[in-house]
Design a protein around this motif. Structure first.
Motif, short mmCIF file in Angstrom:
data_model
loop_
_atom_site.label_atom_id
_atom_site.label_comp_id
_atom_site.label_asym_id
_atom_site.label_seq_id
_atom_site.Cartn_x
_atom_site.Cartn_y
_atom_site.Cartn_z
N HIS A 52 -5.27 -0.81 13.62
CA HIS A 52 -3.91 -0.45 13.26
C HIS A 52 -3.45 -1.44 12.20
O HIS A 52 -3.41 -2.65 12.45
N GLN B 195 -1.39 6.86 22.25
CA GLN B 195 -2.83 7.05 22.11
C GLN B 195 -3.14 8.41 21.52
O GLN B 195 -4.12 8.56 20.78
N TYR C 10 -8.68 7.50 20.52
CA TYR C 10 -9.73 6.53 20.84
C TYR C 10 -10.03 6.60 22.33
O TYR C 10 -9.23 7.09 23.13
N ASP D 127 -9.82 0.86 24.48
CA ASP D 127 -8.61 0.14 24.08
C ASP D 127 -8.80 -1.35 24.33
O ASP D 127 -8.98 -1.79 25.47
N SER E 211 -9.84 0.93 19.65
CA SER E 211 -8.52 0.60 19.10
C SER E 211 -8.36 -0.91 19.04
O SER E 211 -8.43 -1.60 20.05
#
Length: 254
Positions: free
Chosen positions: A75, A169, A190, A193, A220
């Motif tokens: 991200h 998510q 995804y 995590d 992620s």
């Protein structure tokens, strides 16, 4: 020649010179683009356009379980120094990653778009302001998607390879439809995590990833967190030990 004749000759000569100059003078040149608006092409060409993967769902959580490949997805926001450190670590290990960038972050750090692509990674859309997109009315949610897409297009020539919803998510049915309308055939979710955004410490980030990851996993991760920088070398080392290769999401699915 009388004074009157001399004056007439001078007037005639002046008129001829003026006409000649007018014919020789070129027309106005078009204004050159200002540096702020001029766009250089990316050294490795524009980012690829989103593509449709026949047979795969509208929301993708993982790739094929048959190949020893995984996708590390980040991200994109936070301190660009942290982002550059993570990209450098990945490149040293021969890994390629997918970055889902926040539009506002690209506004503040436009050079990061080119840095990501120059490293052989891929760049996608993580909304404009990184707010809870699933809770927004349709018009506002669409503006979040297209706002970031416009920035990606301006910086790279493409709206990016993937869209991932912010603060979730997965995308709601409405957001998935709006993403498709904006040009993203699939929403990228995804199945692994790292929870690095909770700052649990590097060892926990490593165990969160290595405890869940397997063939075809999409992981992620986040720019902007020191724990992620500290954990990534150990994650990459463990992937190598298991024979898992970190590739872009597009490579994972092709």
């Amino acid at each position: 020649m009388t004074p009157i004749d001399r004056r007439g000759a001078l007037l005639a000569l002046t008129g001829a010179l003026t006409a000649a100059c007018s014919r020789a003078e070129p027309g106005p040149r078009p204004a050159a683009p200002t540096p702020a608006k001029a766009q250089r092409p990316a050294p490795h060409g524009p980012a690829p356009a989103p593509r449709r993967f026949p047979g795969l769902p509208a929301q993708i959580e993982h790739g094929p379980r048959t190949a020893q490949r995984v996708a590390l997805t980040f991200h994109g926001q936070g301190d660009p120094a942290t982002a550059r450190a993570l990209l450098g670590q990945a490149e040293q290990a021969g890994a390629r990653v997918t970055v889902l960038a926040v539009g506002r972050w690209l506004d503040e750090h436009p050079a990061m778009a080119r840095r990501i692509l120059d490293g052989g990674h891929e760049l996608g859309n993580h909304t404009q302001r990184h707010i809870d997109i699933n809770s927004l009315p349709g018009k506002e949610a669409y503006a979040e998607i297209t706002g970031c897409a416009d920035r990606l297009r301006r910086l790279t020539g493409s709206i990016g390879t993937w869209f991932r919803p912010s603060r979730a998510q997965g995308a709601s049915p409405l957001v998935a439809e709006l993403a498709r309308r904006a040009g993203y055939p699939h929403v990228l979710s995804y199945d692994t995590d790292s929870l690095d955004f909770t700052s649990p410490g590097a060892p926990t980030v490593v165990s969160n990833v290595t405890g869940q990851i397997r063939n075809g996993s999409v992981v992620s991760l986040h720019f902007g967190y020191a724990d992620t920088v500290a954990a990534l070398p150990a994650v990459l080392e463990e992937l190598d030990r298991r024979g898992l290769r970190a590739v872009t999401t597009t490579e994972l699915l092709t």
